[in-house]
Design an enzyme around this catalytic site. Structure first.
Site, PDB file in Angstrom:
ATOM      1  CE  LYS A 189      -2.191  -1.568   3.639  1.00 26.53           C
ATOM      2  NZ  LYS A 189      -3.118  -1.920   4.718  1.00 26.53           N
TER       3      LYS A 189
ATOM      4  CG  ASP B  13      -6.052  -4.206   8.244  1.00 29.93           C
ATOM      5  OD1 ASP B  13      -5.662  -5.355   7.951  1.00 29.93           O
ATOM      6  OD2 ASP B  13      -6.061  -3.281   7.417  1.00 29.93           O
TER       7      ASP B  13
HETATM    8  C1  GLC Z   1      -2.788  -5.018   2.535  1.00 29.32           C
HETATM    9  C2  GLC Z   1      -1.996  -5.650   3.671  1.00 29.32           C
HETATM   10  C3  GLC Z   1      -2.889  -6.476   4.572  1.00 29.32           C
HETATM   11  C4  GLC Z   1      -4.062  -5.636   5.033  1.00 29.32           C
HETATM   12  C5  GLC Z   1      -4.803  -5.061   3.836  1.00 29.32           C
HETATM   13  C6  GLC Z   1      -5.993  -4.202   4.240  1.00 29.32           C
HETATM   14  O1  GLC Z   1      -3.224  -6.005   1.699  1.00 29.32           O
HETATM   15  O2  GLC Z   1      -0.963  -6.453   3.138  1.00 29.32           O
HETATM   16  O3  GLC Z   1      -2.176  -6.954   5.691  1.00 29.32           O
HETATM   17  O4  GLC Z   1      -4.914  -6.419   5.814  1.00 29.32           O
HETATM   18  O5  GLC Z   1      -3.916  -4.301   3.058  1.00 29.32           O
HETATM   19  O6  GLC Z   1      -5.603  -3.086   4.952  1.00 29.32           O
END
Ligand code: GLC
Length: 505
Positions: free
Chosen positions: A211, A248
């Protein structure tokens, strides 16, 4: 002609006529193209609804044809579902885990909240471009949440790990000071929305950034330790005790389970996308904890990386490839790059740019902003699709902001259609993933806790998900998608409460 032939002739003619009308309707107005009011808006009455659908504005065939590669029919979605289930098995199995792309990390969370948790907790949510700090107080009667959002500037997202965690500790200090908490010692739950290999409830090694984050010296290190070091440097170690680290999605599942005991899946569709679910310990071959009774364990699938081995190449478009080339992690998180809020707007922008250069939009004249990367946030997609049918208020405003004053009504219609194609594909991919998990869990009634900006603010995402999951799920499985508000922080506080209660650490 004898009267009997007359009748036959009229009958056949009418059948052909109705068939033709119906297939034309299907071509220009598939069921999910149908206008549905954004959640929370005043419902349109049924006459207006029907009128809307009959009068759906016409998108030129050339534009439709060029967007065909974004359409995923049920057969394709079932194939994607099948491939994801294979990858989940690979992630869970000891001998294939290392090479698996969908890692399916074992967490150390075995039990779901009971709803009887009590106490006062701090929660830290570092999952996207913002850092949220919360004070959550569970009492017998209710839950009280106070929270503050701090930004993480781009230079910190791309700077050193030490700088990032110093910033986090500083925000914790500021929050505690503002809330008059510096005289207390509070347990803290840490939600970290990145792929982490957990070693225990209080330690986890970052496998890789996603991200848009790319801080040095964090990959391969224990993020709880890095946080603790920064807390020590900030001099607040006497006031905060880190009790639990969770992804998360785990936060989302836990906070949904707090209210809906039949929650088995947690999904995020936000800056990134991911899902977790409740698995049997015996099927999670890498689970090395002690069974505390339930025989279950939560699995963080990290489905954002699905496709990184080429298994989604058969649906990736030239726009997906172009987008990927300019990210900080090319070739990685390919499923996520077709779905999440960090990328949806940019995908739309790439299509708009190409179509403009080909003379299909805006009389062939673009603008600097339209031709600049990342200048079309995903929020625009939600806003454009939130315009009531036949009106283009948000669309006009956005195009003006982009310096496209020459846009005509036909351009508005086309721009909206482009947004719909891209967000619908995203929703269908998520639907395929959720239905894969529902089929795997195979319980007759399951609640899916779901959170994230795209799910919450896109006016049709929920409806598209429900419609498509019901096509893809095995007969006899009932499901409900429930928005889990403030879920990342709530979940972190809940797991800290559970950890404290059982003195797990
Ligand atoms: C990305 C991260 C993951 C997280 C997701 C949503 O894919 O790698 O760990 O849960 O974003 O935020």
């Amino acid at each position: 002609m004898k009267p009997i032939f007359h009748k036959y002739f009229i009958c056949i003619a009418l059948t052909v006529f109705f068939y033709k009308c119906n297939s034309d309707m299907q071509e220009s107005c598939r069921p999910s193209d149908v206008y549905k009011p954004p959640r929370g808006s005043i419902p349109v009455d049924s006459k207006e609804y029907l009128k809307c659908n009959k009068m759906r504005p016409v998108v030129p065939a050339k534009i439709k044809e060029k967007l065909r590669s974004f359409f995923l029919n049920d057969r394709t979605l079932l194939e994607i579902q099948r491939r994801l289930l294979i990858d989940i098995n690979k992630g869970l199995a000891k001998n294939t885990h290392d090479t698996a792309v969908v890692k399916c990390y074992v967490t150390y969370v075995q039990d779901l909240p009971t709803g009887n948790e009590e106490g006062k907790f701090l929660a830290l949510d570092l999952s996207g471009a913002g850092l949220r700090i919360l004070l959550v107080e569970f009492t017998k009667e209710n839950v009280e949440i106070r929270s503050k959002l701090f930004s993480i500037p781009k230079h910190i997202m791309l700077g050193s790990g030490e700088h990032l965690f110093d910033h986090v500790a500083d925000c914790v200090y500021k929050f505690m000071k503002e809330e008059n908490l510096l005289a207390e010692t509070l347990p803290l739950g840490f939600t970290f929305g990145f792929p982490v290999i957990q070693k225990s409830l209080t330690s986890g090694i970052l496998r890789r950034w996603t991200k848009g984050f790319n801080c040095s010296d964090v990959e391969g290190h224990d993020v709880v330790q890095l946080l603790q070091n920064a807390i020590n440097r900030r001099g607040i170690e006497g006031h905060v005790k880190v009790l639990a680290l969770i992804n998360d999605t785990i936060g989302t599942l836990l906070s949904s389970a707090f209210q809906n005991p039949d929650t088995r899946i947690g999904v995020i569709v936000s800056t990134g996308t991911n899902a977790c679910y409740l698995e049997k310990q015996r099927r999670a071959e890498l689970f090395d904890g002690i069974n505390m009774g339930s025989g279950n364990v939560l699995i963080n699938s990290e489905w954002g990386a699905f496709g990184d081995d080429g298994s989604l190449d058969f649906i990736r478009t030239s726009f997906d490839k172009e987008l990927d080339d300019y990210t900080v992690n090319p070739g990685k998180q390919l499923h996520e790059k077709m779905i999440s809020g960090m990328y949806l707007g940019e995908l739309v922008r790439l299509v708009l740019e190409k179509f403009t250069k080909e003379g299909l939009l805006f009389k062939g004249v673009g603008s600097d902003l339209l031709f600049t990367r990342d200048r079309f946030p995903s929020k625009y997609v939600s806003d454009i699709e939130a315009d009531r049918f036949g009106t283009y208020t948000n669309c006009i405003e956005i195009l003006e902001e982009l310096g496209l004053k020459q846009a005509t009504e036909q351009d508005y219609i086309n721009v909206r259609y482009i947004c719909e194609c891209i967000s619908k594909r995203a929703a269908y991919l998520v639907a395929s993933g959720i239905s894969a998990l529902l089929n795997r869990i195979s319980e007759s009634k399951v609640t899916v806790g779901i959170d994230g900006k795209v799910y919450k603010y896109h006016p049709h995402f929920h409806n598209l998900l429900v419609e498509k999951i019901s096509h893809l799920v095995k007969p006899g499985i009932q499901f409900e998608l429930k928005l889990a508000e403030d879920s990342n922080g709530m979940g972190a506080a809940l797991i800290a409460a559970v950890a404290e209660q059982y003195n797990i650490i």
